[in-house]
Design an enzyme around this catalytic site. Structure first.
Site, short mmCIF file in Angstrom:
data_model
loop_
_atom_site.label_atom_id
_atom_site.label_comp_id
_atom_site.label_asym_id
_atom_site.label_seq_id
_atom_site.Cartn_x
_atom_site.Cartn_y
_atom_site.Cartn_z
N LYS A 5 21.42 113.24 83.11
CA LYS A 5 20.18 112.69 82.57
C LYS A 5 19.58 111.65 83.53
CE LYS A 5 18.42 110.08 78.71
NZ LYS A 5 18.97 108.89 78.10
N ASP A 10 16.42 113.32 75.99
CA ASP A 10 16.97 112.15 75.29
C ASP A 10 16.84 112.42 73.78
OD1 ASP A 10 14.34 111.74 74.58
OD2 ASP A 10 14.33 109.61 75.06
#
Ligand code: SF4
Length: 222
Positions: A134, A152
């Site tokens: 991420k 997210d």
């Protein structure tokens, strides 16, 4: 929602391939200001900010980096102080011991393997200590080299509500989104969903009455 209702709702709004373009276009108009909230002036500051943002808010990170980046300019600077000093300097972002360790490990590798520069590819970025997919995706996208789509909590919730994925696992959600979202939109797409999630499609109380996607969304509540 019962399964039959979900199926009906999906039929009503049509296939996701036909909806993705209007979804992106409408969100881009609605949230023209959507952008990363972290403040940085260089790739190195971006990388450090994203590493510090784990488990805390962007506002909190910006507060800490305002003074942090006056003191630390180059990878060498993070290694020139004792680890405890760096821990104190980033204390307010939480998990400061682990974050300090990761930042110092990352600076070491930047110097040893990348001539002190932040790399641009995901395989290189995820080699850095404490840099998961991420973080790597956020950094690469902000540097103009998006190679994936950041997932997210907002991206996950909205992708599911909009019927763009049935997956729960972020890696599988990203795989679905990559197949669907035009590559040119990979960098801005997560920002658009994040801002729409914060402003309109709240986790507990989505404001479907005020949503520009209401006719494209199988989960609408109006
Ligand atoms: S219609 Fe409702 S559930 Fe669907 S995206 Fe908009 S706010 Fe979220």
């Amino acid at each position: 929602m019962a399964k039959s209702y979900v199926g009906e709702a999906r039929k009503r709004v049509g296939p996701k391939r036909a909806r993705i373009r209007p979804i992106v276009e409408r969100l881009a108009v609605e949230h023209a200001d959507a952008a990363i909230a972290l403040r940085f002036r260089s790739p190195l500051e971006l990388l450090v900010s994203v590493m510090l943002s784990a488990q805390t808010t962007d506002v909190n990170v910006n507060r800490v980096t305002t003074t942090l980046f006056e003191k630390y300019h180059r990878p060498e600077d993070y290694l020139a102080v004792p680890q405890e000093e760096l821990e104190r300097d980033i204390f307010a972002t939480g998990f400061y011991r682990q974050k300090a360790k990761s930042i110092r490990g990352t600076m070491r590798m930047l110097l040893d393997d990348f001539d002190g520069e932040v790399p641009r590819t995901l395989p290189e970025l995820v080699r850095l200590p404490g840099v998961a997919r991420k973080t790597a995706n956020v950094v690469a996208a902000e540097l103009g080299h998006a190679q994936g789509i950041v997932v997210d909590t907002h991206v996950r919730r909205l992708s599911q509500r909009l019927g763009l994925t049935k997956q729960e696992d972020p890696v599988k959600i990203e795989r679905d989104l990559i197949r669907l979202v035009p590559r040119a939109d990979w960098a801005r797409f997560p920002h658009l969903l994040i801002w729409h999630g914060r402003r309109v499609c709240d986790a507990r109380r989505p404001r479907c009455d005020d949503c520009v996607l209401v006719d494209l969304c199988p989960s609408r509540r109006v």
